[in-house]
Design a protein around this motif. Structure first.
Motif, PDB file in Angstrom:
ATOM      1  N   THR A 450       3.944  -3.267  -0.775  1.00 56.54           N
ATOM      2  CA  THR A 450       5.347  -2.862  -0.749  1.00 56.54           C
ATOM      3  C   THR A 450       5.650  -1.975  -1.953  1.00 56.54           C
ATOM      4  OG1 THR A 450       7.649  -3.626  -0.768  1.00 56.54           O
ATOM      5  CG2 THR A 450       6.060  -4.973  -1.974  1.00 56.54           C
ATOM      6  N   THR A 451       6.503  -0.989  -1.727  1.00 58.97           N
ATOM      7  CA  THR A 451       6.971  -0.137  -2.821  1.00 58.97           C
ATOM      8  C   THR A 451       8.384  -0.527  -3.246  1.00 58.97           C
ATOM      9  OG1 THR A 451       7.731   1.498  -1.193  1.00 58.97           O
ATOM     10  CG2 THR A 451       5.543   1.828  -2.147  1.00 58.97           C
ATOM     11  N   ASP A 452       8.894  -1.638  -2.696  1.00 61.63           N
ATOM     12  CA  ASP A 452      10.205  -2.123  -3.130  1.00 61.63           C
ATOM     13  C   ASP A 452      10.186  -2.449  -4.617  1.00 61.63           C
ATOM     14  OD1 ASP A 452      11.002  -1.898  -0.519  1.00 61.63           O
ATOM     15  OD2 ASP A 452      10.855  -4.044  -0.066  1.00 61.63           O
ATOM     16  N   VAL A 453       9.018  -2.879  -5.081  1.00 62.09           N
ATOM     17  CA  VAL A 453       8.790  -3.164  -6.496  1.00 62.09           C
ATOM     18  C   VAL A 453       7.504  -2.456  -6.887  1.00 62.09           C
ATOM     19  CG1 VAL A 453       8.310  -4.974  -8.189  1.00 62.09           C
ATOM     20  CG2 VAL A 453       9.937  -5.415  -6.340  1.00 62.09           C
ATOM     21  N   THR A 454       7.441  -1.931  -8.086  1.00 58.32           N
ATOM     22  CA  THR A 454       6.209  -1.329  -8.587  1.00 58.32           C
ATOM     23  C   THR A 454       5.835  -1.976  -9.910  1.00 58.32           C
ATOM     24  OG1 THR A 454       7.464   0.444  -9.659  1.00 58.32           O
ATOM     25  CG2 THR A 454       6.579   0.889  -7.456  1.00 58.32           C
ATOM     26  N   ASP A 455       4.560  -1.862 -10.261  1.00 58.99           N
ATOM     27  CA  ASP A 455       4.114  -2.462 -11.518  1.00 58.99           C
ATOM     28  C   ASP A 455       4.324  -1.488 -12.672  1.00 58.99           C
ATOM     29  OD1 ASP A 455       2.020  -0.619 -11.438  1.00 58.99           O
ATOM     30  OD2 ASP A 455       0.506  -2.100 -10.862  1.00 58.99           O
ATOM     31  N   LYS A 456       3.843  -1.856 -13.821  1.00 58.20           N
ATOM     32  CA  LYS A 456       4.021  -1.073 -15.036  1.00 58.20           C
ATOM     33  C   LYS A 456       3.425   0.326 -14.903  1.00 58.20           C
ATOM     34  CE  LYS A 456       2.817  -1.304 -19.982  1.00 58.20           C
ATOM     35  NZ  LYS A 456       2.128  -2.121 -21.024  1.00 58.20           N
ATOM     36  N   TRP A 457       2.448   0.491 -14.011  1.00 62.17           N
ATOM     37  CA  TRP A 457       1.752   1.764 -13.864  1.00 62.17           C
ATOM     38  C   TRP A 457       2.226   2.536 -12.627  1.00 62.17           C
ATOM     39  CZ3 TRP A 457      -0.052  -2.970 -15.134  1.00 62.17           C
ATOM     40  CH2 TRP A 457      -0.504  -3.120 -16.442  1.00 62.17           C
ATOM     41  N   GLY A 458       3.321   2.090 -12.033  1.00 64.71           N
ATOM     42  CA  GLY A 458       3.907   2.798 -10.899  1.00 64.71           C
ATOM     43  C   GLY A 458       3.246   2.529  -9.570  1.00 64.71           C
ATOM     44  N   GLN A 459       2.388   1.522  -9.495  1.00 66.42           N
ATOM     45  CA  GLN A 459       1.696   1.209  -8.251  1.00 66.42           C
ATOM     46  C   GLN A 459       2.531   0.274  -7.365  1.00 66.42           C
ATOM     47  OE1 GLN A 459      -2.937   0.895  -8.985  1.00 66.42           O
ATOM     48  NE2 GLN A 459      -1.865  -0.481 -10.366  1.00 66.42           N
ATOM     49  N   PRO A 460       2.342   0.358  -6.049  1.00 68.19           N
ATOM     50  CA  PRO A 460       2.966  -0.649  -5.177  1.00 68.19           C
ATOM     51  C   PRO A 460       2.390  -2.023  -5.496  1.00 68.19           C
ATOM     52  CG  PRO A 460       1.338   0.643  -3.962  1.00 68.19           C
ATOM     53  CD  PRO A 460       1.526   1.320  -5.281  1.00 68.19           C
ATOM     54  N   VAL A 461       3.085  -3.065  -5.095  1.00 72.42           N
ATOM     55  CA  VAL A 461       2.628  -4.421  -5.371  1.00 72.42           C
ATOM     56  C   VAL A 461       2.448  -5.167  -4.063  1.00 72.42           C
ATOM     57  CG1 VAL A 461       3.808  -4.417  -7.596  1.00 72.42           C
ATOM     58  CG2 VAL A 461       4.949  -5.413  -5.601  1.00 72.42           C
ATOM     59  N   LEU A 462       1.898  -6.358  -4.146  1.00 66.87           N
ATOM     60  CA  LEU A 462       1.703  -7.193  -2.971  1.00 66.87           C
ATOM     61  C   LEU A 462       2.946  -8.016  -2.675  1.00 66.87           C
ATOM     62  CD1 LEU A 462      -1.937  -8.572  -3.406  1.00 66.87           C
ATOM     63  CD2 LEU A 462      -1.160  -6.793  -1.828  1.00 66.87           C
ATOM     64  N   LYS A 463       3.215  -8.179  -1.394  1.00 67.69           N
ATOM     65  CA  LYS A 463       4.251  -9.105  -0.927  1.00 67.69           C
ATOM     66  C   LYS A 463       3.542 -10.265  -0.234  1.00 67.69           C
ATOM     67  CE  LYS A 463       8.127  -7.744   1.044  1.00 67.69           C
ATOM     68  NZ  LYS A 463       9.131  -7.266   2.048  1.00 67.69           N
ATOM     69  N   MET A 464       3.868 -11.493  -0.646  1.00 73.45           N
ATOM     70  CA  MET A 464       3.206 -12.693  -0.133  1.00 73.45           C
ATOM     71  C   MET A 464       4.067 -13.357   0.939  1.00 73.45           C
ATOM     72  SD  MET A 464       0.847 -12.354  -2.408  1.00 73.45           S
ATOM     73  CE  MET A 464       0.410 -12.135  -4.135  1.00 73.45           C
ATOM     74  N   ASP A 465       3.477 -13.597   2.096  1.00 76.91           N
ATOM     75  CA  ASP A 465       4.169 -14.295   3.187  1.00 76.91           C
ATOM     76  C   ASP A 465       3.247 -15.413   3.665  1.00 76.91           C
ATOM     77  OD1 ASP A 465       5.736 -15.123   5.258  1.00 76.91           O
ATOM     78  OD2 ASP A 465       5.678 -13.240   6.379  1.00 76.91           O
ATOM     79  N   VAL A 466       3.266 -16.526   2.933  1.00 80.16           N
ATOM     80  CA  VAL A 466       2.275 -17.586   3.114  1.00 80.16           C
ATOM     81  C   VAL A 466       2.962 -18.941   3.041  1.00 80.16           C
ATOM     82  CG1 VAL A 466       0.048 -18.483   2.312  1.00 80.16           C
ATOM     83  CG2 VAL A 466       0.685 -16.119   1.795  1.00 80.16           C
ATOM     84  N   HIS A 467       2.594 -19.847   3.942  1.00 81.87           N
ATOM     85  CA  HIS A 467       3.079 -21.221   3.820  1.00 81.87           C
ATOM     86  C   HIS A 467       2.127 -22.169   4.530  1.00 81.87           C
ATOM     87  CE1 HIS A 467       4.742 -20.060   7.750  1.00 81.87           C
ATOM     88  NE2 HIS A 467       4.901 -21.344   8.018  1.00 81.87           N
ATOM     89  N   TYR A 468       2.181 -23.429   4.123  1.00 87.08           N
ATOM     90  CA  TYR A 468       1.384 -24.457   4.767  1.00 87.08           C
ATOM     91  C   TYR A 468       2.056 -24.896   6.061  1.00 87.08           C
ATOM     92  CZ  TYR A 468      -1.087 -24.761   0.306  1.00 87.08           C
ATOM     93  OH  TYR A 468      -1.828 -24.477  -0.824  1.00 87.08           O
ATOM     94  N   ARG A 469       1.250 -25.469   6.970  1.00 88.38           N
ATOM     95  CA  ARG A 469       1.747 -25.808   8.298  1.00 88.38           C
ATOM     96  C   ARG A 469       1.582 -27.303   8.581  1.00 88.38           C
ATOM     97  NH1 ARG A 469       1.490 -20.447  10.523  1.00 88.38           N
ATOM     98  NH2 ARG A 469       1.546 -19.127   8.665  1.00 88.38           N
TER      99      ARG A 469
END
Length: 579
Positions: A450-469
């Motif tokens: 996702t580019t909604d947030v970027t890191d200190k170096w301007g890179q896109p970051v990961l979005k986590m969509d994880v849960h136990y079942r």
């Protein structure tokens, strides 16, 4: 607690091509670099964080509590604010260890659902802070997906990896016993860590009462009888300090710094470049091969490119997947994958469920030193010949024991000689059974860029969509009940079952998102951890895992790395992979 900020950047001539590039210097990356160097290749080892040299950079390793400004009890708020995620674990962020964990403000990610991403960005990675429990997988694990019709089949079986388990155990040094359990295969062990009196009692009582389960010594990557090979690298016997997260100046536990890095360095074929954030793999559409990697210098923010004939991704499960997802081209518009499985099937062991109790006997006894591993109860549910539980797969228990020292007097009222005498007596014995359970490979447990947030170096970051079942919930219910039952049958007191409902990530055993499989239609990598399409790219860290057996996975990463490096070098020499 000052630490060296020396810029360690070896000059690399423009246009130089390495035989191999290894991305990441943790447990699997160290093994990949060692094996490739020892087999004759010139290797560039890239690490996104700073250099940590063995011994000299373990600045807190021998510090006593009173040598820390806050006695290693409290973290200053101006420092703690940089670790909102890393501090969730409850044990990682202290005055003695915080410098081994990432600054969360500089390395953000997005949580669609709660996910605790615990990271160490420096040479050695989490090999400096890992729990060191080292267990083999068995065919019970490798065959489970196929037998149950879940996800996709592993492309390997135990016989394929068994000799590589032997190989890495002999080099790393694993303390343990040969227990004769088919579902937890024995290995090449040094003498097991000794039991204290409570461990002896619990082991004897439980093994006598429950014939369907067996309490064993934890198999841990600690030297108890160093070999000549290990001593030649400067390693020594475990000193029972249990300050491992600070870095071990004795080299007693396995880490990149103590073992694989010095082995690789002595070949004179290794170049280590820290402060090198690998952004993506460079793909040549004409040849169908990768030609190198794009790198951002962590300190200068300069973009660089390095060339290599073979690329090993060992940046951690999510780190390697991030690079693959970011490696877009005309051929791979959605990242370097044809299966649609890249970023999917994220797994992490669920834990922090079990029971605690007190032990009112042997109050005239204590123990010498602080041994760094306790007991282990291997999986005893859904084994061959047993009836099926309400859940699939299983869990194992890590067993910890301790006797309270004078800390038991904190908060108690009193004064004078009598109180002082009471406060300086040892307290009661405590025992904890903490379950680590398998998480199923759910296709919609996934990560995105996702580019909604970027890191200190301007890179896109990961979005986590994880849960136990539901399967994990049912397993946790059983684990809590069985922990309480075992402690009751063994005669412990003040038994308290617990279930903290920990989020994924907190176990720090991330697996999946670029799994191995039998076909480019169902997986990213093949049985040799080789990319199905881009044949000179390999991945041997947690990203490549096809399922998440309840055993700690790091030993398997070591074996897969050694095996894949052997295959890659032979393929290079045959010309199957062009230089």
């Amino acid at each position: 607690m000052k630490r060296s900020e020396t810029v360690y950047q070896p000059p690399i001539p423009a246009g130089k091509k390495f035989d191999a590039i290894v991305v990441g210097s943790g447990i699997s990356g160290g093994w990949s670099a060692k094996e490739l160097c020892e087999k004759g290749l010139n290797v560039l080892l890239l690490e996104r964080g700073r250099m940590i040299e063995h011994v000299t950079d373990y600045h807190t390793a021998t510090m006593a509590p009173w040598e820390f400004p806050h006695r290693n009890q409290e973290m200053p708020l101006d420092v703690l604010k940089n670790y909102p995620v890393q501090s969730r674990t409850g044990f990682t962020i202290t005055e003695a260890t915080h410098h081994h964990f990432v600054n969360d403000l500089e390395n953000p990610y997005v949580e669609e659902k709660p996910f605790d991403w615990i990271r160490g960005y420096h040479v050695g990675g989490k090999s400096l802070m890992w729990g060191r429990y080292s267990f083999r997988f068995s065919d019970l694990d490798f065959e489970a997906n196929a037998k149950e019709g879940i996800a996709t089949d592993w492309p390997i079986r135990y016989k394929d990896i068994a000799p590589w388990y032997d190989y890495v155990e002999k080099f790393a040094g694993i303390a343990g016993d040969r227990d004769g359990l088919p579902h937890l295969p024995d290995g090449q062990f040094q003498p097991a860590l000794p039991d204290n009196c409570v461990e002896q009692y619990f082991r004897k009582a439980t093994n006598a009462t429950f014939p369907d389960r067996k309490v064993i010594s934890a198999r841990a990557a600690h030297l108890t009888a160093p070999t000549q090979q290990q001593m030649s690298l400067g390693r020594a016997k475990c000193q029972f300090r249990n300050l491992c997260m600070r870095g071990c100046p004795y080299g007693a536990y396995f880490s990149t710094q103590s073992a694989t890095l010095p082995a690789a360095r002595r070949t004179k074929r290794l170049t280590v470049r820290p402060h090198s954030i690998v952004n993506s793999i460079i793909y040549d559409g004409k040849t169908g091969r990768a030609t190198g990697v794009r790198v951002i210098d962590e300190q200068t923010h300069q973009w660089l490119e390095f060339k290599g004939s073979i690329i090993f991704l060992n940046a951690s499960a999510l780190g390697s997947t991030y690079i693959l997802m970011n490696s877009k081209s005309t051929r791979f518009p959605n990242g370097m994958d044809d299966s649609g499985q890249l970023g999917r099937n994220l797994m992490d062991h669920h834990f922090h469920v079990g029971a605690t109790a007190g032990y009112t006997h042997d109050l005239d006894k204590y123990y010498y030193g602080r041994h760094p591993a306790g007991l282990y109860i291997p999986r005893f549910r859904n084994l061959p010949g047993q009836s099926q539980q309400t859940f699939k797969r299983g869990y194992g228990f890590e067993v910890y024991t301790e006797r309270e020292n004078w800390g038991h007097a904190y908060g108690e009222e009193g004064f004078g000689a009598d109180f002082k005498e009471k406060a300086t007596q040892f307290g009661t014995w405590k025992i904890t059974l903490d379950a680590f359970g398998e998480c199923m490979p759910y296709e919609d447990n996934r990560v995105y860029l996702t580019t909604d947030v970027t890191d200190k170096w301007g890179q896109p970051v990961l979005k986590m969509d994880v849960h136990y079942r539901e399967n994990e919930t049912l397993m946790r219910k059983d684990a809590k009940e069985q922990a309480v039952l075992m402690l009751e049958k063994a005669g412990f007191s003040n038994i308290d079952g617990f279930d903290s409902q920990a989020h994924p990530g907190l176990s720090i055993h991330e697996m999946g998102t670029a799994r191995m499989g039998t076909s480019p239609k169902n997986s990213v990598f093949n049985k040799f951890n080789q990319h199905h399409i881009v044949k000179n790219v390999f991945c041997t860290d947690g990203a490549s895992m096809t399922s998440s057996p309840c055993q700690n996975p790091s030993l398997t990463y070591m074996a897969l790395s050694a095996r894949a490096a052997d295959y890659a070098v032979r393929a290079l020499k045959r010309g199957d992979i062009p230089r």
